[in-house]
Write an enzyme that holds these catalytic residues in place. Structure first.
Site, PDB file in Angstrom:
ATOM      1  CD  GLU A  80      -8.487  -9.494   1.354  1.00  0.00           C
ATOM      2  OE1 GLU A  80      -9.464  -9.693   2.112  1.00  0.00           O
ATOM      3  OE2 GLU A  80      -7.442 -10.185   1.401  1.00  0.00           O
ATOM      4  NE  ARG A  90       1.997 -10.550  12.580  1.00  0.00           N
ATOM      5  CZ  ARG A  90       3.104 -11.050  12.012  1.00  0.00           C
ATOM      6  NH1 ARG A  90       4.200 -11.204  12.717  1.00  0.00           N
ATOM      7  NH2 ARG A  90       3.105 -11.408  10.750  1.00  0.00           N
ATOM      8  CB  CYS A 143      -2.810  -4.785   2.342  1.00  0.00           C
ATOM      9  SG  CYS A 143      -1.338  -5.302   1.430  1.00  0.00           S
ATOM     10  CG  HIS A 167      -4.012  -9.645   0.077  1.00  0.00           C
ATOM     11  ND1 HIS A 167      -4.893  -9.260   1.061  1.00  0.00           N
ATOM     12  CD2 HIS A 167      -2.861  -8.975   0.354  1.00  0.00           C
ATOM     13  CE1 HIS A 167      -4.306  -8.409   1.886  1.00  0.00           C
ATOM     14  NE2 HIS A 167      -3.075  -8.211   1.474  1.00  0.00           N
TER      15      HIS A 167
END
Lengths: 215, 215, 215, 215
Positions: A80, A90, A143, A167
């Site tokens: 990342e 979500r 995360c 990830h």
């Protein structure tokens, strides 16, 4: 001996394992280039993850932190690039929290870049036959929350702590229940983590090969 | 000792390895339930692949054939359900042939179904933690060509030879050069092939769980 | 005036519209090259779909049939190449039937190829700026069931009836509830159907450009 | 009459049209809720795009800016959430520049959030039957460059200028040459832009429904 801190997450979203922790835990105590790896488990909970991280950093005083998390849609080890000051969940986290449009750190900057040599790591991984690349978004769940919190810790209190987030795909035994989902064997993720640690310790300035995306 | 024939392909399409052969070759000579595996390499050439297969069948007199091939877009072990009497090559094969809209076998039926217990194999693979599923098209290149040719051999000359085809993902070291492509470690493919062979030998009639696709 | 029969399906799978019928119905009565289009609605029910099709064929006595169906994962107009003698339903049809591993027609051949000039249609569509391609599997649900049944009708009773199947994307108003799903405006699907009908009537033998898949 | 500025890009990457400009240009001069739309074409060139934007802003003195760009892999209208201070070009821009790992604005903050009510826009679009969603990365090419530059302009000189970026799919006539790529009719994109403008003018504070991603 100076420490490299690796973190993995507990399972979430109905899974019974989290490959990030399965891969990270195997390296606890591993010594590399005069440093020792400390592996720590993070809760998949907004806020509590940052508390746990801060305690782990205080306890191990690491020179570098590579946080690792599961990403169901990824096929490769995905480094990342950007941590964003945004929680927008979500699904609920493991404590039932579901923050929407709130900052990770009130008053913090909009984003931080990773401070590990992520292009050098991706290149080293691919040279070793392990699929890897860069990503420009870690999402807006726990995360990214942990990644941002770690970058902020570096910014305000620990300028010598280099920080990054990786990830990783589902483990094959998880992908079995997600038809068509890519996966990566945990052993290969662990091999990749060893390469990442070696590259972090061997690399000062990151390399600058193009690794952008058009959209 | 009766034989199970496994075949893999040579590299094609610019690759230097083909994971189907890398996985299959490791099982040459393996004994399972009173049978011995014979592994054979197939050329990625229309026509020549069938000649090589026929010789391998004549030589080893197998009770079952599982042909294996590489499929760049697949994330799981993918058991093919249907072999179609069609060659339509988007790229040249390894001998430069590029047939378009010609049958594999002139006058042959339009298609054959696999005659191995493919649903039982997929279920056994998933139970062992290996991502697997069924596919309704093996394409129209050399993989489908070999699959159809093997089914036709069974239909016209070897009614006791059970036949199937397995598409497998790229190996990780190949996926390195195909950003975003899913991959599977060759060792896991080989473990999956062992399970497939065991299931073939242990299963008479296939199971009938729904495994269709809507479109 | 001779007839071209176009069929669309009723909604299924929780949808309230089916874009195949929305596109097809707009062409009912359209005249093209001395032929008139008849549009008919098919139930999304195993068995009943074939009964309805047979009645429509008996009533309209068409020279060609293009059946159309919705395919949620497709981004383009997708001309099916192969109809397979297999029902394997992952979800129930609109009457609650869920056949698994049964033939569409007991004793029928394993598969039929489309008998419309599908490569010429795909080329004409792309020339008109409409995304289109060929597909090697129509799945194993009611779409493939109807396609196979139509091909079988041609094989056993109506040798002059040319038969094809077109899968189309979701309409945009459906895709709204399926994040990330591709879609195509119904008006563009209808424009594509006009081109398909014109190409069917203008083309004798199909063209033979390569349009295969590797896997 | 106050102005809403919409920008589109010239073609790049071998294309002969750019649907962002095709959609935007149709709204030049459109009046909505007491505002008039000004449409401007941006070069697909690092640096020059920002110069052109600054001139357009100086000339039209807009209350809001919605910049629009093409995104080949997207299936829906995609409202960008974050602009990042990073140029990392995988391909050259239209002037042959290929910056790698340089900031858009030296000394600028790492990122900005969009200042348009993007969740309200996405909701309004979906209510109108137009596929839409949020994105957490605009990449690192000229789209992100323009988005960041516009946000920075707001931050340093035009605090009343609300800024956003919309990525749109390929037009169908482009997707014809990219098999499998999703597309959206330019007329539907234009309809979506009208809804976006209306929503911008009707909405003060953005809504806060969850719209995050897990990874």
């Amino acid at each position: 001996m100076p420490t490299i801190l690796l973190t993995g997450f507990e399972p979430f979203g109905g899974e019974t394992v989290n490959p990030s922790w399965e891969a990270v835990r195997r390296l606890d105590g591993w010594e590399c280039r005069g440093h020792r790896v400390a592996a720590r488990l993070m809760p998949c909970v907004f806020g509590a993850a940052l508390d746990t991280l801060e305690r782990a950093v205080a306890e191990t005083d690491p020179v570098a932190l590579l946080a690792v998390g599961q990403a169901q849609s990824r096929a490769e080890l995905s480094l990342e690039r950007v941590a964003v000051n945004l929680d927008d969940a979500r699904i609920p986290d493991n404590a039932g929290n579901r923050p929407v449009d709130v900052p990770v750190v009130a008053g913090g900057p909009t984003a931080y870049f990773a401070s590990l040599p992520i292009k050098a790591i991706a290149t080293a991984l691919r040279s070793a036959g392990i699929p890897a690349g860069l990503s420009h978004s870690a999402g807006s769940f726990v995360c990214n929350h942990l990644f941002y919190g770690a970058c902020h810790l570096r910014a305000v209190r620990r300028p010598d702590l280099r920080v990054g987030f990786l990830h990783i795909p589902l483990a094959p035994e998880q992908a079995v229940r997600h038809p068509g989902a890519p996966s990566m064997a945990v052993g290969q993720v662990t091999a990749g983590l060893r390469i990442a640690v070696e590259t972090i310790l061997a690399t000062g300035e990151d390399c600058h090969e193009a690794a952008g995306t058009l959209e």
